[in-house]
Design a protein around this motif. Structure first.
Motif, PDB file in Angstrom:
ATOM      1  N   HIS A  67      40.281  46.128  37.826  1.00 44.77           N
ATOM      2  CA  HIS A  67      41.689  46.667  37.949  1.00 44.77           C
ATOM      3  C   HIS A  67      41.712  48.074  38.756  1.00 44.77           C
ATOM      4  O   HIS A  67      40.870  48.907  37.888  1.00 44.77           O
ATOM      5  CB  HIS A  67      41.802  45.959  36.856  1.00 44.77           C
ATOM      6  CG  HIS A  67      41.363  46.483  35.479  1.00 44.77           C
ATOM      7  ND1 HIS A  67      40.238  46.004  35.375  1.00 44.77           N
ATOM      8  CD2 HIS A  67      41.680  47.244  34.622  1.00 44.77           C
ATOM      9  CE1 HIS A  67      40.268  46.581  34.142  1.00 44.77           C
ATOM     10  NE2 HIS A  67      40.734  47.300  33.783  1.00 44.77           N
ATOM     11  N   ASP A  91      50.654  47.173  31.751  1.00 44.75           N
ATOM     12  CA  ASP A  91      49.605  47.398  30.775  1.00 44.75           C
ATOM     13  C   ASP A  91      50.622  47.150  29.174  1.00 44.75           C
ATOM     14  O   ASP A  91      51.309  47.308  29.343  1.00 44.75           O
ATOM     15  CB  ASP A  91      48.840  48.524  30.706  1.00 44.75           C
ATOM     16  CG  ASP A  91      47.399  48.752  29.834  1.00 44.75           C
ATOM     17  OD1 ASP A  91      46.294  48.786  30.615  1.00 44.75           O
ATOM     18  OD2 ASP A  91      47.316  48.456  29.027  1.00 44.75           O
ATOM     19  N   GLU A 103      37.353  47.032  29.556  1.00 50.27           N
ATOM     20  CA  GLU A 103      36.760  46.575  28.826  1.00 50.27           C
ATOM     21  C   GLU A 103      37.506  44.844  29.179  1.00 50.27           C
ATOM     22  O   GLU A 103      36.778  43.314  28.637  1.00 50.27           O
ATOM     23  CB  GLU A 103      38.186  46.531  28.085  1.00 50.27           C
ATOM     24  CG  GLU A 103      37.819  47.267  26.745  1.00 50.27           C
ATOM     25  CD  GLU A 103      39.549  47.902  26.293  1.00 50.27           C
ATOM     26  OE1 GLU A 103      40.607  47.235  26.188  1.00 50.27           O
ATOM     27  OE2 GLU A 103      39.676  48.811  26.080  1.00 50.27           O
TER      28      GLU A 103
HETATM   29  P1  5GP Z   1      38.954  48.532  31.269  1.00 47.15           P
HETATM   30  O1  5GP Z   1      39.568  49.339  29.583  1.00 47.15           O
HETATM   31  O2  5GP Z   1      38.763  46.807  30.491  1.00 47.15           O
HETATM   32  O3  5GP Z   1      39.721  49.493  31.747  1.00 47.15           O
HETATM   33  O4  5GP Z   1      41.600  48.400  30.856  1.00 47.15           O
HETATM   34  C1  5GP Z   1      41.512  47.195  30.395  1.00 47.15           C
HETATM   35  C2  5GP Z   1      43.060  46.891  30.297  1.00 47.15           C
HETATM   36  O5  5GP Z   1      43.907  45.229  30.126  1.00 47.15           O
HETATM   37  C3  5GP Z   1      43.678  47.832  29.368  1.00 47.15           C
HETATM   38  O6  5GP Z   1      44.153  48.549  29.576  1.00 47.15           O
HETATM   39  C4  5GP Z   1      44.294  46.968  28.288  1.00 47.15           C
HETATM   40  O7  5GP Z   1      45.543  47.328  27.666  1.00 47.15           O
HETATM   41  C5  5GP Z   1      44.186  45.255  29.024  1.00 47.15           C
HETATM   42  N1  5GP Z   1      45.564  44.528  28.990  1.00 47.15           N
HETATM   43  C6  5GP Z   1      44.167  43.727  28.256  1.00 47.15           C
HETATM   44  N2  5GP Z   1      44.733  42.573  27.651  1.00 47.15           N
HETATM   45  C7  5GP Z   1      45.383  41.906  28.904  1.00 47.15           C
HETATM   46  C8  5GP Z   1      46.543  41.953  28.962  1.00 47.15           C
HETATM   47  O8  5GP Z   1      46.053  40.072  28.198  1.00 47.15           O
HETATM   48  N3  5GP Z   1      47.757  41.337  29.417  1.00 47.15           N
HETATM   49  C9  5GP Z   1      48.394  42.846  29.439  1.00 47.15           C
HETATM   50  N4  5GP Z   1      49.176  43.133  30.921  1.00 47.15           N
HETATM   51  N5  5GP Z   1      47.018  44.045  29.652  1.00 47.15           N
HETATM   52  C10 5GP Z   1      46.222  43.371  28.458  1.00 47.15           C
END
Ligand code: 5GP
Length: 116
Positions: A103, A32, A98
């Motif tokens: 995932h 992440d 987000e």
């Molecule tokens: P969600 O809130 O959708 O469950 O989590 C999305 C996750 O993706 C977040 O923890 C955020 O830090 C991670 N994330 C967002 N953009 C990127 C990216 O471009 N690369 C990586 N490796 N992680 C990302």
């Protein structure tokens, strides 16, 4: 409706880089970008699905089984089973998702705090 231009779709197409931890035919695991624990890995299937329910309803059993077995494989590789870990998947607005590609967050390497 799956957004083919979401960040994880771009990572899968190698349009943007990631710190890869594991990859096979059905899944990709990477660090992440904004880690919430010493170990914070994201596990994504190579299947166009927005969230957990979309994946479980629309992917075939081979893809589903392989993906979840890969999660365990990475848990083994990271050697975190004994001390413990937390798996999280956020879905939709109320779930605080987000990025609209299913995932699983794998959090480990230290005591993970109570759910906020
Ligand atoms: P969600 O809130 O959708 O469950 O989590 C999305 C996750 O993706 C977040 O923890 C955020 O830090 C991670 N994330 C967002 N953009 C990127 C990216 O471009 N690369 C990586 N490796 N992680 C990302």
């Amino acid at each position: 409706m799956y957004d083919i231009n979401n960040i994880f779709a771009k990572i899968l197409r190698k349009e943007i880089p990631c710190e890869k931890v594991y990859e096979d035919e059905f899944s990709l695991f990477f660090k992440d970008i904004n880690p919430q624990a010493k170990i914070h890995i994201l596990a994504i299937p190579k299947f166009k699905c927005t969230n957990f329910s979309d994946f479980l309803k629309n992917a075939d059993n081979e893809k589903i089984s392989s993906f979840f077995k890969s999660v365990q494989l990475v848990i083994d590789d990271l050697n975190i089973e004994e001390n413990g870990y937390r798996l999280i998947t956020n879905s939709g607005e109320d779930g605080g998702q987000e990025v609209p590609h299913f995932h699983i967050h794998i959090l480990a390497g230290e005591k993970i705090g109570s759910l906020r």
